[in-house]
Design a protein around this motif. Structure first.
Motif, PDB file in Angstrom:
ATOM      1  N   PHE A 198       0.857  -1.192   0.000  1.00  0.00           N
ATOM      2  CA  PHE A 198       0.000   0.000   0.000  1.00  0.00           C
ATOM      3  C   PHE A 198       0.888   1.236   0.000  1.00  0.00           C
ATOM      4  N   CYS A 199       0.681   2.087  -0.995  1.00  0.00           N
ATOM      5  CA  CYS A 199       1.488   3.310  -1.140  1.00  0.00           C
ATOM      6  C   CYS A 199       2.979   2.989  -1.172  1.00  0.00           C
ATOM      7  N   GLY A 200       3.317   1.879  -1.837  1.00  0.00           N
ATOM      8  CA  GLY A 200       4.718   1.517  -2.000  1.00  0.00           C
ATOM      9  C   GLY A 200       5.354   0.798  -0.831  1.00  0.00           C
ATOM     10  N   LYS A 201       4.574   0.538   0.224  1.00  0.00           N
ATOM     11  CA  LYS A 201       5.127  -0.085   1.415  1.00  0.00           C
ATOM     12  C   LYS A 201       4.475  -1.436   1.693  1.00  0.00           C
ATOM     13  N   PRO A 202       5.259  -2.438   2.121  1.00  0.00           N
ATOM     14  CA  PRO A 202       4.661  -3.704   2.559  1.00  0.00           C
ATOM     15  C   PRO A 202       4.015  -3.522   3.922  1.00  0.00           C
ATOM     16  N   ILE A 203       2.754  -3.911   4.075  1.00  0.00           N
ATOM     17  CA  ILE A 203       2.065  -3.658   5.345  1.00  0.00           C
ATOM     18  C   ILE A 203       1.613  -4.936   6.046  1.00  0.00           C
ATOM     19  N   GLY A 204       1.742  -6.086   5.391  1.00  0.00           N
ATOM     20  CA  GLY A 204       1.328  -7.327   6.037  1.00  0.00           C
ATOM     21  C   GLY A 204       1.354  -8.493   5.079  1.00  0.00           C
ATOM     22  N   THR A 205       1.183  -9.675   5.633  1.00  0.00           N
ATOM     23  CA  THR A 205       1.234 -10.914   4.862  1.00  0.00           C
ATOM     24  C   THR A 205      -0.178 -11.384   4.497  1.00  0.00           C
ATOM     25  N   VAL A 206      -0.329 -11.946   3.296  1.00  0.00           N
ATOM     26  CA  VAL A 206      -1.589 -12.552   2.856  1.00  0.00           C
ATOM     27  C   VAL A 206      -1.267 -13.933   2.308  1.00  0.00           C
ATOM     28  N   PHE A 207      -2.277 -14.814   2.204  1.00  0.00           N
ATOM     29  CA  PHE A 207      -2.046 -16.109   1.577  1.00  0.00           C
ATOM     30  C   PHE A 207      -3.282 -16.539   0.804  1.00  0.00           C
ATOM     31  N   LEU A 238      -9.098  -0.038  -1.345  1.00  0.00           N
ATOM     32  CA  LEU A 238      -8.657  -1.389  -1.686  1.00  0.00           C
ATOM     33  C   LEU A 238      -8.530  -1.573  -3.191  1.00  0.00           C
ATOM     34  N   GLU A 239      -9.295  -0.794  -3.958  1.00  0.00           N
ATOM     35  CA  GLU A 239      -9.287  -0.923  -5.415  1.00  0.00           C
ATOM     36  C   GLU A 239      -8.384   0.104  -6.091  1.00  0.00           C
ATOM     37  N   SER A 240      -7.693   0.902  -5.301  1.00  0.00           N
ATOM     38  CA  SER A 240      -6.824   1.929  -5.886  1.00  0.00           C
ATOM     39  C   SER A 240      -5.554   1.304  -6.459  1.00  0.00           C
ATOM     40  N   ASP A 241      -4.883   2.053  -7.317  1.00  0.00           N
ATOM     41  CA  ASP A 241      -3.631   1.571  -7.908  1.00  0.00           C
ATOM     42  C   ASP A 241      -2.515   1.454  -6.877  1.00  0.00           C
ATOM     43  N   GLU A 242      -2.699   2.077  -5.708  1.00  0.00           N
ATOM     44  CA  GLU A 242      -1.679   2.040  -4.660  1.00  0.00           C
ATOM     45  C   GLU A 242      -1.742   0.754  -3.841  1.00  0.00           C
ATOM     46  N   THR A 243      -2.780  -0.072  -4.067  1.00  0.00           N
ATOM     47  CA  THR A 243      -2.970  -1.286  -3.270  1.00  0.00           C
ATOM     48  C   THR A 243      -2.918  -2.511  -4.174  1.00  0.00           C
ATOM     49  N   PHE A 244      -2.012  -3.430  -3.875  1.00  0.00           N
ATOM     50  CA  PHE A 244      -1.929  -4.657  -4.664  1.00  0.00           C
ATOM     51  C   PHE A 244      -1.154  -5.718  -3.876  1.00  0.00           C
ATOM     52  N   ILE A 245      -1.196  -6.952  -4.397  1.00  0.00           N
ATOM     53  CA  ILE A 245      -0.508  -8.078  -3.762  1.00  0.00           C
ATOM     54  C   ILE A 245       0.674  -8.503  -4.618  1.00  0.00           C
ATOM     55  N   ASN A 246       1.796  -8.769  -3.942  1.00  0.00           N
ATOM     56  CA  ASN A 246       3.018  -9.209  -4.603  1.00  0.00           C
ATOM     57  C   ASN A 246       3.412 -10.571  -4.005  1.00  0.00           C
ATOM     58  N   PHE A 247       3.514 -11.598  -4.834  1.00  0.00           N
ATOM     59  CA  PHE A 247       3.864 -12.935  -4.346  1.00  0.00           C
ATOM     60  C   PHE A 247       5.362 -13.235  -4.473  1.00  0.00           C
ATOM     61  N   CYS A 252      10.332  -5.834  -2.796  1.00  0.00           N
ATOM     62  CA  CYS A 252      10.927  -4.781  -3.624  1.00  0.00           C
ATOM     63  C   CYS A 252      11.013  -5.188  -5.093  1.00  0.00           C
ATOM     64  N   THR A 253      10.813  -6.485  -5.361  1.00  0.00           N
ATOM     65  CA  THR A 253      10.832  -6.957  -6.751  1.00  0.00           C
ATOM     66  C   THR A 253       9.463  -6.739  -7.384  1.00  0.00           C
ATOM     67  N   PRO A 254       9.386  -5.947  -8.443  1.00  0.00           N
ATOM     68  CA  PRO A 254       8.081  -5.685  -9.073  1.00  0.00           C
ATOM     69  C   PRO A 254       7.421  -6.987  -9.524  1.00  0.00           C
ATOM     70  N   PRO A 255       6.152  -7.170  -9.242  1.00  0.00           N
ATOM     71  CA  PRO A 255       5.468  -8.417  -9.623  1.00  0.00           C
ATOM     72  C   PRO A 255       5.174  -8.465 -11.111  1.00  0.00           C
ATOM     73  N   GLY A 256       5.189  -9.688 -11.674  1.00  0.00           N
ATOM     74  CA  GLY A 256       4.789  -9.836 -13.066  1.00  0.00           C
ATOM     75  C   GLY A 256       3.334  -9.437 -13.234  1.00  0.00           C
ATOM     76  N   ILE A 257       2.525  -9.807 -12.240  1.00  0.00           N
ATOM     77  CA  ILE A 257       1.121  -9.389 -12.203  1.00  0.00           C
ATOM     78  C   ILE A 257       0.861  -8.765 -10.831  1.00  0.00           C
ATOM     79  N   ALA A 258       0.427  -7.516 -10.828  1.00  0.00           N
ATOM     80  CA  ALA A 258       0.055  -6.863  -9.568  1.00  0.00           C
ATOM     81  C   ALA A 258      -1.404  -7.217  -9.296  1.00  0.00           C
ATOM     82  N   TYR A 259      -1.620  -8.131  -8.374  1.00  0.00           N
ATOM     83  CA  TYR A 259      -2.979  -8.599  -8.114  1.00  0.00           C
ATOM     84  C   TYR A 259      -3.751  -7.569  -7.301  1.00  0.00           C
TER      85      TYR A 259
END
Length: 451
Positions: A198-207, A238-247, A252-259
């Motif tokens: 969120f806003c370029g920062k990791p804020i927590g883990t998801v699975f 939650l639907e903004s471009d600033e919020t996404f999931i990186n697996f 810091c590695t840009p995701p192939g798909i920003a979920y």
């Protein structure tokens, strides 16, 4: 106190005051307090100078797994020796050393003369033998110790102290080995654990759960919904471009798909758990298997982004589950109670609520909670707690918070002194998450998530 203030002034003139930025609030904290100063040294070392009970305590930590540099420790000690020699002139300054994870009281310190005479001392706090050279090694330039230790110091005025804590014994006291099949299975599970950005920062883990969803801790999502902490939640964030999931392994590695996420989601406040739907579920990693029934496991493994030394994804294997009636809990409660007066006093000095001490380990014994010891910290919230049995991996809980709650309200200079054996991590049991979801959503969604 006047002499300590002179010491602080001297330290300020020599070293840079440690500063910590709060990017969310746009503020910067300067770590100078009444009775304490924190300073940034070279090569990621931090110096703490603390005054308590007419004793100046000094310790150095290194912000990595590496041991503190002997050269840096010796240089700091020499500067302190020079300062006190000028202040007291003909008076002799006593030096004491102590285990850094023990209490700060003077009776937990060992005189330097005793350490020179005896090869080891007995630590009453941990009920364990401490080699004298492991306590003093980093602070002297001779060859008595090569600095192969894992922590730091305290040193001071008319009574002074310093501490270095040695590594663990050669023989481990517990089994944390992993079989080849377990390593292979856990490696596959790691691909299904991501980090919420969120806003370029990791804020927590998801699975990954179900055909197109992720699960995490509710308070992680609240960081997005109420970024300014105004008390007003905005789900559209939650639907903004600033919020996404990186697996990826590294956030810091840009995701192939920003979920991306949909703004509608289900949550449970008491369990501190949320389930969110991914709006672009293309090439998702596999979903994790969720356990619906109770588990009798004695340990869990965690996968998440809460490693204190690096932001990357890590596996924290074989974390021991702590039962509510165990001696581990009873001992932690007793030790916190014994030191409650100290923490009340220190919180009051810093303008914080002394009543935070009373929260203690509140809620640890609730039937919906799973309590364990783990290495992960901030950033690990939302991590899956997994068991491995009969070649099968199941999620039995979700990491939600740590105990005691007072720890997370302490300033950094007190956190580093807080004994690790008083800290525990807590999660929500998947069995209770299943019961909540089954009662909250249609049967087809329950089946998608749990079957």
């Amino acid at each position: 106190m006047a002499i300590f203030n002179r010491l602080l002034a001297d330290c300020i003139s020599r070293w840079e005051i440690h500063r910590k930025k709060n990017h969310e609030r746009g503020e910067e904290r300067v770590d100078i307090y009444c009775g304490c100063g924190i300073f940034s040294l070279q090569n990621a070392h931090i110096l703490y100078v603390h005054f308590r009970d007419n004793v100046v305590q000094i310790w150095i930590v290194r912000c990595s797994k590496k041991s503190p540099s002997k050269e840096i420790c010796v240089e700091v000690k020499k500067h302190m020796d020079d300062f006190f020699e000028k202040v007291f002139k003909k008076c002799e300054v006593e030096r004491h050393f102590k285990c850094p994870t023990g209490p700060s009281q003077k009776d937990a310190m060992y005189p330097h003369d005793k350490l020179k005479k005896d090869s080891s001392v007995y630590c009453d706090y941990h009920e364990y033998e401490l080699p004298s050279l492991d306590l003093t090694g980093c602070w002297f330039s001779d060859d008595r110790n090569d600095g192969d230790t894992t922590a730091v110091i305290d040193s001071g005025t008319a009574s002074s102290g310093s501490s270095i804590f040695s590594g663990q014994p050669f023989k481990k006291e517990y089994d944390d080995t992993l079989s080849q099949s377990m390593v292979s299975a856990m490696s596959e599970q790691m691909k299904s654990v991501g980090v919420l950005i969120f806003c370029g920062k990791p804020i927590g883990t998801v699975f990954r759960v179900g055909s197109r969803c992720v699960m995490t801790a509710l308070h992680v999502i609240k960081i997005v919904l109420d970024h300014s902490k105004s008390g007003s939640h905005d789900n559209t964030r939650l639907e903004s471009d600033e919020t996404f999931i990186n697996f990826n392994e590294s956030p810091c590695t840009p995701p192939g798909i920003a979920y991306k996420l949909r703004k509608e989601f289900i949550f449970n406040v008491d369990l501190d758990v949320a389930v969110l739907e991914i709006s672009n579920p293309t090439n998702l990693p596999q979903k994790l298997k969720l356990r619906k029934a109770a588990t009798w496991a004695t340990e869990v493994s965690l996968i998440g982004y809460g490693h204190p030394g690096t932001p990357n994804k890590h596996l924290d294997p074989k974390c021991q589950i702590v039962t509510p009636s165990s001696k581990r809990i009873q001992s932690a409660q007793a030790l916190l109670q014994q030191n409650s007066g100290y923490y009340r006093s220190e919180l009051g000095k810093m303008g914080l609520d002394p009543g935070l001490v009373d929260t203690g380990y509140k809620g640890y014994d609730h039937s919906s909670k799973i309590v364990f010891d783990c290495f992960m910290e901030h950033g690990g919230s939302g991590a899956p707690a997994l068991t491995y049995e009969n070649q099968s991996v199941e999620v039995v809980g979700v990491l939600t918070h740590g105990l005691p709650l007072i720890y997370f309200s302490l300033p950094e200079n007190m956190k580093c002194h807080f004994p690790n054996n008083l800290r525990l991590e807590v999660g929500a049991k998947m069995q209770y998450i299943f019961e909540w979801i089954k009662a909250s959503v249609p049967a087809d969604i329950v089946q998608d998530l749990f079957d």
